[in-house]
Design a protein around this motif. Structure first.
Motif, PDB file in Angstrom:
ATOM      1  N   ALA A  21      11.544  -0.401  22.579  1.00  0.00           N
ATOM      2  CA  ALA A  21      10.649  -1.356  22.317  1.00  0.00           C
ATOM      3  C   ALA A  21      10.160  -2.251  23.803  1.00  0.00           C
ATOM      4  O   ALA A  21       9.052  -2.211  23.972  1.00  0.00           O
ATOM      5  CB  ALA A  21      11.016  -2.267  21.329  1.00  0.00           C
ATOM      6  N   LYS A  22      11.141  -2.632  24.363  1.00  0.00           N
ATOM      7  CA  LYS A  22      10.776  -3.492  25.498  1.00  0.00           C
ATOM      8  C   LYS A  22      10.333  -2.611  26.491  1.00  0.00           C
ATOM      9  O   LYS A  22       9.396  -3.041  27.140  1.00  0.00           O
ATOM     10  CB  LYS A  22      12.225  -3.868  26.039  1.00  0.00           C
ATOM     11  N   SER A  23      10.748  -1.410  26.582  1.00  0.00           N
ATOM     12  CA  SER A  23      10.234  -0.491  27.621  1.00  0.00           C
ATOM     13  C   SER A  23       8.749  -0.254  27.466  1.00  0.00           C
ATOM     14  O   SER A  23       7.972  -0.262  28.367  1.00  0.00           O
ATOM     15  CB  SER A  23      10.905   0.901  27.956  1.00  0.00           C
ATOM     16  N   LEU A  24       8.282  -0.164  26.402  1.00  0.00           N
ATOM     17  CA  LEU A  24       7.003   0.228  25.877  1.00  0.00           C
ATOM     18  C   LEU A  24       6.142  -1.008  26.089  1.00  0.00           C
ATOM     19  O   LEU A  24       5.215  -0.927  26.659  1.00  0.00           O
ATOM     20  CB  LEU A  24       7.034   0.479  24.475  1.00  0.00           C
ATOM     21  N   LEU A  25       6.802  -2.239  25.736  1.00  0.00           N
ATOM     22  CA  LEU A  25       5.822  -3.472  25.999  1.00  0.00           C
ATOM     23  C   LEU A  25       5.885  -3.641  27.664  1.00  0.00           C
ATOM     24  O   LEU A  25       4.628  -4.242  28.046  1.00  0.00           O
ATOM     25  CB  LEU A  25       6.704  -4.667  25.597  1.00  0.00           C
ATOM     26  N   ILE A  26       6.983  -3.260  28.426  1.00  0.00           N
ATOM     27  CA  ILE A  26       6.629  -3.690  29.596  1.00  0.00           C
ATOM     28  C   ILE A  26       5.693  -2.778  30.401  1.00  0.00           C
ATOM     29  O   ILE A  26       4.861  -3.061  31.172  1.00  0.00           O
ATOM     30  CB  ILE A  26       8.097  -3.344  30.542  1.00  0.00           C
ATOM     31  N   GLU A  27       5.621  -1.459  29.882  1.00  0.00           N
ATOM     32  CA  GLU A  27       4.804  -0.493  30.477  1.00  0.00           C
ATOM     33  C   GLU A  27       3.466  -0.923  30.250  1.00  0.00           C
ATOM     34  O   GLU A  27       2.578  -0.858  31.158  1.00  0.00           O
ATOM     35  CB  GLU A  27       4.913   0.849  29.774  1.00  0.00           C
ATOM     36  N   ALA A  28       3.091  -1.288  28.951  1.00  0.00           N
ATOM     37  CA  ALA A  28       1.905  -1.942  28.670  1.00  0.00           C
ATOM     38  C   ALA A  28       1.332  -3.112  29.601  1.00  0.00           C
ATOM     39  O   ALA A  28       0.407  -3.027  30.111  1.00  0.00           O
ATOM     40  CB  ALA A  28       1.811  -2.087  27.172  1.00  0.00           C
ATOM     41  N   PHE A  29       2.395  -4.038  29.497  1.00  0.00           N
ATOM     42  CA  PHE A  29       2.188  -5.054  30.424  1.00  0.00           C
ATOM     43  C   PHE A  29       1.614  -4.791  31.897  1.00  0.00           C
ATOM     44  O   PHE A  29       0.696  -5.269  32.469  1.00  0.00           O
ATOM     45  CB  PHE A  29       3.324  -5.955  30.396  1.00  0.00           C
ATOM     46  N   ALA A  30       2.320  -3.956  32.540  1.00  0.00           N
ATOM     47  CA  ALA A  30       2.159  -3.381  33.803  1.00  0.00           C
ATOM     48  C   ALA A  30       0.994  -2.569  34.013  1.00  0.00           C
ATOM     49  O   ALA A  30       0.134  -2.803  35.087  1.00  0.00           O
ATOM     50  CB  ALA A  30       3.507  -2.733  34.320  1.00  0.00           C
ATOM     51  N   PHE A  31       0.607  -1.777  33.086  1.00  0.00           N
ATOM     52  CA  PHE A  31      -0.723  -1.015  33.232  1.00  0.00           C
ATOM     53  C   PHE A  31      -1.857  -1.875  33.132  1.00  0.00           C
ATOM     54  O   PHE A  31      -3.169  -1.291  33.698  1.00  0.00           O
ATOM     55  CB  PHE A  31      -0.569   0.122  31.712  1.00  0.00           C
ATOM     56  N   GLU A  32      -1.809  -3.134  32.595  1.00  0.00           N
ATOM     57  CA  GLU A  32      -2.996  -3.769  32.640  1.00  0.00           C
ATOM     58  C   GLU A  32      -3.489  -3.942  34.273  1.00  0.00           C
ATOM     59  O   GLU A  32      -4.581  -4.084  34.550  1.00  0.00           O
ATOM     60  CB  GLU A  32      -2.526  -5.138  31.999  1.00  0.00           C
ATOM     61  N   ALA A  33      -2.459  -4.191  34.976  1.00  0.00           N
ATOM     62  CA  ALA A  33      -2.772  -4.136  36.538  1.00  0.00           C
ATOM     63  C   ALA A  33      -3.170  -2.897  37.327  1.00  0.00           C
ATOM     64  O   ALA A  33      -3.578  -3.115  38.207  1.00  0.00           O
ATOM     65  CB  ALA A  33      -1.465  -4.887  37.309  1.00  0.00           C
ATOM     66  N   PHE A  34      -2.777  -1.845  36.645  1.00  0.00           N
ATOM     67  CA  PHE A  34      -3.080  -0.563  37.180  1.00  0.00           C
ATOM     68  C   PHE A  34      -4.362  -0.104  36.670  1.00  0.00           C
ATOM     69  O   PHE A  34      -4.942   1.076  37.109  1.00  0.00           O
ATOM     70  CB  PHE A  34      -2.042   0.519  36.653  1.00  0.00           C
ATOM     71  N   SER A  35      -5.147  -0.793  35.690  1.00  0.00           N
ATOM     72  CA  SER A  35      -6.444  -0.152  35.258  1.00  0.00           C
ATOM     73  C   SER A  35      -7.610   0.077  36.118  1.00  0.00           C
ATOM     74  O   SER A  35      -8.387   0.779  36.036  1.00  0.00           O
ATOM     75  CB  SER A  35      -6.716  -1.242  34.211  1.00  0.00           C
ATOM     76  N   ALA A  36      -7.379  -0.492  37.453  1.00  0.00           N
ATOM     77  CA  ALA A  36      -8.476  -0.547  38.383  1.00  0.00           C
ATOM     78  C   ALA A  36      -8.398   0.806  39.242  1.00  0.00           C
ATOM     79  O   ALA A  36      -9.434   0.974  39.937  1.00  0.00           O
ATOM     80  CB  ALA A  36      -8.587  -1.635  39.224  1.00  0.00           C
ATOM     81  N   PHE A  37      -7.307   1.422  38.989  1.00  0.00           N
ATOM     82  CA  PHE A  37      -7.231   2.787  39.736  1.00  0.00           C
ATOM     83  C   PHE A  37      -8.338   3.755  39.465  1.00  0.00           C
ATOM     84  O   PHE A  37      -8.588   3.862  38.490  1.00  0.00           O
ATOM     85  CB  PHE A  37      -5.964   3.538  39.580  1.00  0.00           C
ATOM     86  N   LYS A  38      -8.961   4.314  40.495  1.00  0.00           N
ATOM     87  CA  LYS A  38     -10.220   5.124  40.485  1.00  0.00           C
ATOM     88  C   LYS A  38      -9.527   6.501  40.367  1.00  0.00           C
ATOM     89  O   LYS A  38     -10.226   7.331  40.042  1.00  0.00           O
ATOM     90  CB  LYS A  38     -11.138   4.951  41.472  1.00  0.00           C
ATOM     91  N   ASP A  39      -8.499   6.506  41.004  1.00  0.00           N
ATOM     92  CA  ASP A  39      -7.696   7.815  41.281  1.00  0.00           C
ATOM     93  C   ASP A  39      -6.839   8.464  40.134  1.00  0.00           C
ATOM     94  O   ASP A  39      -5.726   7.624  40.019  1.00  0.00           O
ATOM     95  CB  ASP A  39      -7.361   8.208  42.636  1.00  0.00           C
ATOM     96  N   ASP A  40      -7.011   9.261  39.323  1.00  0.00           N
ATOM     97  CA  ASP A  40      -6.176   9.549  38.394  1.00  0.00           C
ATOM     98  C   ASP A  40      -4.585   9.772  38.923  1.00  0.00           C
ATOM     99  O   ASP A  40      -3.623   9.661  38.308  1.00  0.00           O
ATOM    100  CB  ASP A  40      -6.669  10.729  37.516  1.00  0.00           C
ATOM    101  N   LYS A  41      -4.565  10.565  40.073  1.00  0.00           N
ATOM    102  CA  LYS A  41      -3.186  11.167  40.755  1.00  0.00           C
ATOM    103  C   LYS A  41      -2.582   9.761  41.148  1.00  0.00           C
ATOM    104  O   LYS A  41      -1.452   9.682  40.782  1.00  0.00           O
ATOM    105  CB  LYS A  41      -3.569  11.871  41.967  1.00  0.00           C
ATOM    106  N   MET A  42      -3.208   8.767  41.719  1.00  0.00           N
ATOM    107  CA  MET A  42      -2.436   7.544  42.087  1.00  0.00           C
ATOM    108  C   MET A  42      -2.154   6.876  40.809  1.00  0.00           C
ATOM    109  O   MET A  42      -1.094   6.386  40.739  1.00  0.00           O
ATOM    110  CB  MET A  42      -3.454   6.879  42.904  1.00  0.00           C
TER     111      MET A  42
END
Lengths: 489, 250, 429
Positions: free
Chosen positions: C389-410
C-alpha cells in the motif's frame, strides 16, 4: 478596465492627509536628555524607583546592545538611525502618577477622546459603549490611566502599568520578565530591555476567565521620542484573557522609533488572545515621516494544552518589522496568527510569524492577508519548524497577497523546517489582483468602482477580521478603508 | 424601451458585432438565438458595459438614455441587469452582504433612501423561498463553491431584488437540470410585467418552453438574420442554424 | 566572506595549481580570483542556509589522472551519446562524429594540452540571481565540455545524451553550452553516474540559451552505485520570445547534492517547467534551489517537486519566483511536497514569491509529512499489505511530478527507476 485604472490612480495619489489621528497634544512633558548612555538607563530606572535587580538587568541589556548591530535581513530600507539623537524618556509633566482617572490631565483625556478610546468608565457604564473594556493608556513613555481596576481586582486579575507591577508584584515580574524574549534576543528587543519606560502588566490567576476584554492604547506624542513599551501577560493554569492593543501617533516630518516588546506566557490549559490594530502615522505621500515600528512579540505556550492566538491589523507605520510568534512548548498546545497588513504610499512592511513546534501534538495555524497599494512594499516572512521530538505536530499556513496598482510589490518568504516524520505541514500562498471579472460583476449590480473594490478587499480579509472582537473588527474595517482611501468609499 | 442601432463592436482587430440592430418594447420578452461564437455574449457584455470591447459605431438606448456614456454601475442604476452565463465568485463576501450593498448602491445612485434592515431581510426571505434558496446558502460567500444551478438561482434572486427595467439572461439555461430550469423559469416569469423588458440569450429552444418569448431573433455572424414570433424558435429547433450561417457565407 | 588564514586552505587550490601550470585564459583567472576571495558558499549565506557546501567540501579531491581506464558502458537510451569519464571526454565511447545535420558539437579542449580556451558563458546576465562562487569555480577549473549548437528549424527526434561517469575518487568540473537557434527543438539527457566507491566531487554547469520559439526537453538523472557524491549541478537558462524548457530531474544517488536552476524568461510567451523527484536514503542531503525571473509579459513558469525521504536523509527545496514590473499577465506556480518515511528524515523548504507587477497569478504550495494514514488504511482494507500500500501511494505521489514528461520512453524509464527503488526499499525494511 477604465474604472479600475481610475481607482488605481486615485489610490496612488493618496496622501496621508487622510490620517485622522495626526493631531498633537499640548502637554508639558518631562524628558530625559537626548541620547543614550548608562546614565540615561540609570535615569529611567531611577525615575521609576526601580529595585536594584531591574536597574542591573537594564544595564546588562545596555552593555549587550552596544555589542550588537542592527538587523539588515528584512526587506525594508531606511536611513541609518542615530540612536544618540533620540529622547528615551518622555512623560506628561502634570501627573507624576495617576491614582484615579480624575488625576489625569484633562487635555490628555481629550486626546484619548479624539482617538475614540473609552477611557472613562462612566461613559461605558452609561451605556455609550456596549461592552466593557478595561483600558491602560500609554502616552509617549508612561501609562496614564488604567480603568476598571477595581472590578478586575475582584476577579483577582492584575492589570496595571508594568512600572507599578514592579513594585506591587515584584515576584511575578522578576520571574517572567525576559523569560520569553530574552534580553539578548535581537537588537531592538535588547534596546527595549535597557530603556523600556512603561507598558501593561497582566496576570490572570489560576482558573479565572478574565471578566472583560483588556486593552492598551499607545500614543506617541512628543517629537524625536522613541517609544519603548513593554507588555507582559501571564495567564496562569486554566485561565483565559483577551487583550487588545491599539496605537496612533501625530503627524511629524521626522521618523519616530517604536521598539516595543510583548511577552505572553500561557501555562497549562490557559488561553491568551492578543489582538492589535496598529495605526501609527505612516508618513506623507512622499514618504516623509512616519513611525518605524520595530517590534518583538512572542508568546510562550509553556503549559500543556495552552493556546495563544495573535491577530493583527497593520495599517500604519512607515516601516513595520514585526513577527508575533508562538513557542509551542507544552504538549497539545496551539498557536495561531491571523494578520492583515495593508500598505500604501511609501510604506514598507516586513511582517509574519514564527511557529516553533517543540511539544507533542502541537498545532499552529497562520492566515496572512497582505494588501499592497501605492508605492509600498509588503513582505510576509514566516517560519514553521518542528523539533525532532515534536511528533504529531500540525501546521496550516495560508498566505495571500493582493496588489492594487503597478508600483507596489508583494513578497512571500516562508521557511518550513520539519525534523520528524509524524507531522503534517501545509503551506499555500497566492498573489493576485482584484480581477476585472469580479469588479465588473459587482459594478453590474450597481456598485461604483470604489465600493466594489472595498467590498472585494473586505471579502479578501474577512477570515482574519472574524478573529477580532466585534468592536475592534468594525474599527479595523474602517481603518483598512481609510488606508486604501480612493479605492474605498 | 431598449434600442440598439447599427452596433459595431470589435475585440482587438476582429469585428464581432457587425451592424446589430434590435428593439425591445416594455413588457416584451425577446429571445436571441444563434449558434456559438456569433457574438451573443458580446452583445450582453456590451450592453452591461464590460471593458475590452471597442465600439466603432452605433448606439444603445434604454428609455432614451445612451448607455454607452455610462459606467457599468450607472447602467445598473438605470435598470440594466445581466444574469451572467458564468457568475463570478467573490470569496469572503457573504451573499447577504453583497445583496444589500448592491441594492443600496443602486438606491443611492438614483437618489433614493437606503433600504432598512428588517425590510431587506423580509424581501430576501420572500424571494429566496420562491427560488428554493436556503438561508444557509445566503450566508456563504457569493457564488463560492456553488453548484451551477445554485449560481443561476442566485442570479435570479438578485434580479428579483434589484427590480431592473431590462433583464438580460445570458445562457441562463446552461448547466441546469430540469428541476433547476423550472425553478429559474418560474422566477423569471413571475417578474414579467408590462413595464419590464427581457432579453433572453440562448442556444437552445429548451428554455423557451418555460419562458414563452414574444419575439424571437436569429443571430448569426454578428447581426440579426431573421425575426419572428415564438414559432421561429420551434423552426430553429427542427432545422438548426444551418440556413442562416450558410446564407451569410454565400 | 574572506577565509580566515588559520582555516583550511582554500578547497580545490590544488586543482588550480595544476591547471595554472599551463597558460590560462583571463576568464579563468578572474573567476578564480572571485572564488578565492569568497570561498565556497556556507550556511551564513541566505540561499545556502540549509546546505552548507563549505562544510561538505572540507577535504577537496584532486582531478582524475589522465590514465585511460577501460570501461564498458551499457546504452540506457537510444541517443547521440557524449561521454565524459572522470571529467574528460572519451572519444571512443562518444558519438561526436555521428551527429546529424544541423547539430554542431565542439569539444573545446580537444587536442589541447592547456586550458587557454574556455567555453565562454556570459554569466553576468545572471548576476542578480547568483550570489555565490559555484559557477566561478566551474569556470576556473572546467576540465572538459561541449558547445552544442542547433541550427535554425532543426528538430531532433533522438535525444542527445551527456553521460558524466565517475569511476574513482576525484573532483570533476565540466560544462555544457547548448545554443538553440530559432524554431529548433532537442531532447537532452544529462546523466551523472557516480560509481566511485571512495567518493567524488562534481561541479557541472549546463548553460542553455534559447532563441525565439525554440524548445529544450531536458532530463537530468543523478545516479550511480558509488558512495558519497558531493556536488552541484547548475542549470542556467535564458529564454527568448516563445521559447520553452521542459526539465525533469530525478535524484537517485548517494551523497550531498544540490541542483540549482537560474532561469530568465526574457521575452514574451517564454515558458519553463521545472519538475523533479528526489529519492533519498541513508544520510543523503538533496537540495533543489530554483530562481525563475519573469522579465516580460505573458511568461509562465511551473515547478512541481516531490521528495521521498528515508532513513536520515534531508531534503531541501528553495524556490523563488520573481515577477518584474514589466512582466504583467505572467503565471507562476510552484509546488513542493515531501513524504518523510523515517523518524530521522528532515525536510526544509522555502518557497518564495517576489512580485513587482499587479496583474499576475502566482501561487505556491508546500506540504510535508508522513504518508496519509487514511489512504493507507483504505488500501489495506482492500487487501494490500502495508508495504504494498505504501509503495503504491509513494508511486502515485512521485508520478505527479513526472506528469510533464513529453517523451514516453523517458517517462517509463523514470517509472522503472522508482519501482526499483521502492522494491529495494521494501525488501530491506
Amino acid at each position: 478596465m477604465a474604472a479600475l485604472q481610475e481607482t488605481v490612480t486615485h489610490v496612488a495619489s493618496l496622501d496621508a492627509k487622510a490620517y485622522k489621528y495626526g493631531f498633537t497634544t499640548n502637554i508639558e512633558s518631562e524628558k530625559a536628555p537626548k541620547g543614550l548612555n548608562e546614565d540615561i538607563v540609570r535615569f529611567i530606572s531611577a525615575k521609576k524607583n526601580e529595585p536594584d535587580w531591574l536597574t542591573q538587568w537594564r544595564l546588562a541589556a545596555y552593555q549587550r546592545w552596544l555589542t550588537m548591530s542592527e538587523p539588515n535581513w528584512a526587506r525594508v530600507h531606511y536611513p541609518k538611525i542615530d540612536y544618540q539623537d533620540l529622547y528615551y524618556y518622555s512623560a506628561p509633566k502634570s501627573t507624576p502618577g495617576p491614582k484615579t482617572i480624575d488625576d489625569v490631565d484633562p487635555e490628555l483625556l481629550r486626546t484619548y477622546e479624539k482617538l475614540g478610546i473609552p477611557l472613562r468608565e462612566q461613559e461605558i457604564l452609561a451605556g455609550v459603549q456596549t461592552r466593557k473594556v478595561a483600558v491602560d493608556a500609554v502616552f509617549d513613555s508612561v501609562s496614564v490611566a488604567t480603568t476598571f481596576k477595581e472590578e478586575l481586582a475582584k476577579a483577582g486579575v492584575i492589570f496595571c502599568p508594568i512600572s507599578e507591577a514592579v513594585h506591587t508584584h515584584p515576584e511575578l515580574v522578576q520571574k517572567y520578565l525576559g523569560s520569553v524574549v530574552p534580553v539578548t534576543d535581537n537588537y531592538f528587543a535588547t534596546l527595549n530591555s535597557a530603556v523600556f519606560s512603561d507598558g501593561s502588566f497582566v496576570y490572570i490567576p489560576k482558573g479565572v476567565r478574565c471578566p472583560m476584554e483588556l486593552s492598551t492604547y499607545f500614543r506617541i506624542n512628543e517629537q524625536n521620542t522613541g517609544q519603548f513599551e513593554r507588555t507582559l501577560i501571564i495567564a496562569d493554569c486554566d485561565s483565559y484573557v483577551s487583550y487588545l492593543e491599539g496605537c496612533t501617533a501625530p503627524k511629524r516630518d521626522e521618523n519616530q522609533l517604536h521598539a516595543a516588546v510583548v511577552e505572553l506566557v500561557a501555562l497549562d490549559n490557559a488561553q491568551i488572545k492578543y489582538s492589535t490594530v496598529q495605526n501609527w502615522y505612516p508618513g506623507d505621500s512622499d514618504g516623509r515621516g512616519g513611525i518605524y515600528n520595530f517590534v518583538t512579540k512572542r508568546g510562550d505556550c509553556r503549559g500543556d494544552n495552552s493556546h495563544i492566538s495573535w491577530t493583527q491589523v497593520e495599517t500604519g507605520s512607515a516601516i513595520t518589522w514585526k513577527y508575533p510568534s508562538c513557542i509551542l512548548r507544552g504538549n497539545n498546545s496551539q498557536g495561531e496568527f491571523y494578520s492583515i497588513a495593508v500598505s500604501n504610499g511609501h510604506q514598507q512592511v516586513d511582517s509574519g510569524t514564527k511557529m516553533i513546534h517543540l511539544g507533542k501534538n502541537t498545532k499552529s495555524r497562520i492566515v496572512s492577508k497582505g494588501i499592497s497599494a501605492g508605492k509600498s512594499q509588503n513582505t510576509y516572512r514566516g517560519l514553521v519548524s518542528a523539533h525532532r521530538k515534536a511528533v504529531g505536530s500540525r501546521n496550516f499556513t495560508q498566505c495571500d497577497s493582493l496588489l492594487i496598482g503597478q508600483s507596489c510589490s508583494a513578497h512571500t518568504i516562508p521557511y518550513i523546517e520539519a525534523k520528524n516524520n509524524h507531522l503534517q505541514f501545509e503551506h499555500e500562498a497566492t498573489t493576485s489582483k482584484i480581477s476585472d471579472e469580479q469588479l465588473f460583476y459587482a459594478m453590474q449590480r450597481g456598485l461604483s468602482a470604489e465600493d466594489a473594490t472595498a467590498l472585494i478587499v473586505n471579502g479578501f480579509v474577512r477570515e482574519v477580521l472574524q478573529q477580532l472582537p466585534m468592536e475592534f473588527a468594525v474599527e479595523a474595517q474602517k481603518l483598512i478603508s481609510i488606508s486604501l482611501e480612493g479605492s474605498v468609499g | 424601451m431598449l434600442e440598439v442601432n447599427d452596433l459595431h463592436v470589435s475585440v482587438g482587430d476582429r469585428e464581432i458585432l457587425k451592424g446589430f440592430t434590435l428593439k425591445v418594447a416594455a413588457g416584451e420578452v425577446a429571445a436571441i438565438m444563434g449558434p456559438n461564437g456569433t457574438g451573443k455574449s458580446t452583445l450582453s457584455y456590451v450592453i452591461a458595459g464590460r471593458e475590452g470591447y471597442t465600439i466603432t459605431r452605433g448606439e444603445i438606448l434604454l428609455n432614451g438614455v445612451n448607455l454607452l456614456d455610462l459606467a457599468p454601475h450607472m447602467r445598473a442604476a438605470n435598470g440594466v441587469f445581466l444574469a451572467f452565463q458564468y457568475p463570478v465568485e467573490i470569496p469572503g463576501v457573504a451573499c447577504m452582504q453583497f445583496l444589500k450593498a448592491a441594492m443600496n448602491a443602486q438606491r443611492r445612485s438614483r437618489g433614493d433612501e437606503e433600504i432598512n434592515t428588517p425590510e431587506f431581510m423580509k424581501r430576501v426571505r420572500e424571494e429566496s423561498e420562491k427560488l428554493k434558496i436556503s438561508q444557509e446558502m445566503l450566508r456563504r460567500p457569493l457564488n463560492s463553491g456553488f453548484s451551477g444551478g445554485e449560481k443561476k438561482r442566485m442570479e435570479i434572486l438578485q434580479m428579483a431584488l434589484l427590480q431592473p427595467k431590462l433583464s438580460i439572461l445570458d445562457e441562463t439555461d446552461s448547466g441546469l437540470d430540469i428541476d433547476a430550469l423550472k425553478t429559474v423559469s418560474e422566477g423569471v416569469n413571475s417578474l414579467r410585467n408590462p413595464a419590464r423588458g427581457f432579453l433572453i440569450i440562448t442556444h437552445y429552444q429548451r428554455l423557451l418552453d418555460y419562458i414563452k418569448p414574444d419575439t424571437v431573433h436569429v443571430m448569426a455572424q454578428g447581426r440579426i438574420q431573421k425575426s419572428g414570433g415564438a414559432e421561429l424558435a420551434l423552426e430553429l429547433e427542427k432545422h438548426g442554424y444551418q440556413n442562416y450561417v450558410s446564407n451569410e457565407a454565400a | 566572506m574572506r577565509l580566515n588564514p588559520s582555516e583550511n586552505i582554500l578547497p580545490f587550490e590544488i586543482n588550480y595549481a595544476q591547471a595554472s601550470a599551463h597558460e590560462m585564459s583571463r576568464e579563468r583567472k578572474e573567476a578564480w580570483a572571485r572564488y578565492s576571495n569568497l570561498g565556497l558558499p556556507n550556511h551564513r549565506l541566505e540561499s545556502w542556509r540549509y546546505t552548507d557546501f563549505r562544510a561538505a567540501c572540507l577535504k577537496s579531491f584532486h582531478p582524475a589522472d589522465k590514465a585511460i581506464d577501460n570501461i564498458e558502458l551499457v546504452r540506457e537510451h537510444e541517443s547521440y551519446r557524449l561521454v565524459l569519464l572522470n571529467g574528460v571526454l572519451r572519444h571512443d565511447l562518444s558519438d561526436i562524429n555521428l551527429m546529424p545535420d544541423g547539430v554542431n558539437v565542439d569539444n573545446i579542449y580537444e587536442n589541447q594540452s592547456n586550458l587557454k580556451e574556455n567555453i565562454s558563458f556570459n554569466t553576468s546576465n545572471f548576476s542578480n540571481l547568483i550570489k555565490d562562487t559555484i559557477v566561478d569555480l566551474n569556470t576556473a577549473l572546467a576540465s572538459d565540455g561541449f558547445i552544442i549548437k542547433i541550427t535554425e528549424g532543426v528538430e531532433l527526434t533522438k535525444p542527445i545524451e551527456i553521460l558524466n561517469v565517475i569511476t574513482k575518487q576525484c573532483s570533476v568540473f565540466t560544462r555544457i553550452f547548448v545554443d538553440l537557434s530559432e524554431n529548433s527543438r532537442i531532447n537532452l539527457i544529462e546523466t551523472l553516474k557516480n560509481n566511485s566507491l571512495h567518493g567524488a566531487q562534481v561541479n557541472h554547469v549546463l548553460y542553455a540559451k534559447l532563441a525565439p520559439n525554440s524548445g529544450l526537453d531536458l532530463f537530468s538523472y543523478l545516479s550511480g552505485s558509488g558512495q558519497s557524491c558531493t556536488g552541484i549541478l547548475t542549470l542556467l537558462a535564458e529564454l527568448e520570445r516563445g521559447a520553452s524548457i521542459n526539465s525533469n530531474v530525478l535524484f537517485n544517488l548517494n551523497g550531498f547534492f544540490r541542483r540549482q536552476v537560474f532561469a530568465k524568461l526574457k521575452e514574451e510567451h517564454a515558458n519553463i517547467t521545472l519538475n523533479g523527484v528526489v529519492l533519498a536514503k541513508t544520510k543523503d542531503h538533496i537540495d533543489n534551489t530554483i530562481a525563475v525571473e519573469h522579465c516580460a509579459p505573458n511568461t509562465m513558469s511551473n515547478e512541481v517537486f516531490r521528495y521521498i525521504l528515508n532513513n536520515k536523509s534531508v531534503g531541501v527545496f528553495q524556490g523563488k519566483i520573481i515577477v518584474q514590473p514589466a512582466a504583467q499577465k505572467s503565471d507562476g506556480f510552484m509546488q513542493s511536497k515531501a513524504i518523510l518515511l523515517s523518524d530521522l528524515a528532515a525536510m526544509n523548504s522555502k518557497p518564495e514569491l517576489e512580485i513587482f507587477a499587479d496583474d499576475v497569478k502566482c501561487s505556491h504550495g508546500s506540504t510535508c509529512g508522513e504518508i496519509d494514514k487514511e489512504q493507507l488504511f483504505y488500501l489495506m482494507s482492500r487487501g494490500l499489505d502495508e508495504q504494498e500500500a505504501k509503495s503504491l501511494l509513494i508511486e502515485a505521489f512521485a508520478f505527479e511530478a513526472f506528469s510533464a514528461f513529453k517523451d514516453d520512453k523517458m517517462s517509463n524509464f523514470t517509472k522503472n527507476i522508482l519501482a526499483d527503488w521502492l522494491f529495494i526499499k521494501r525488501n530491506l525494511s
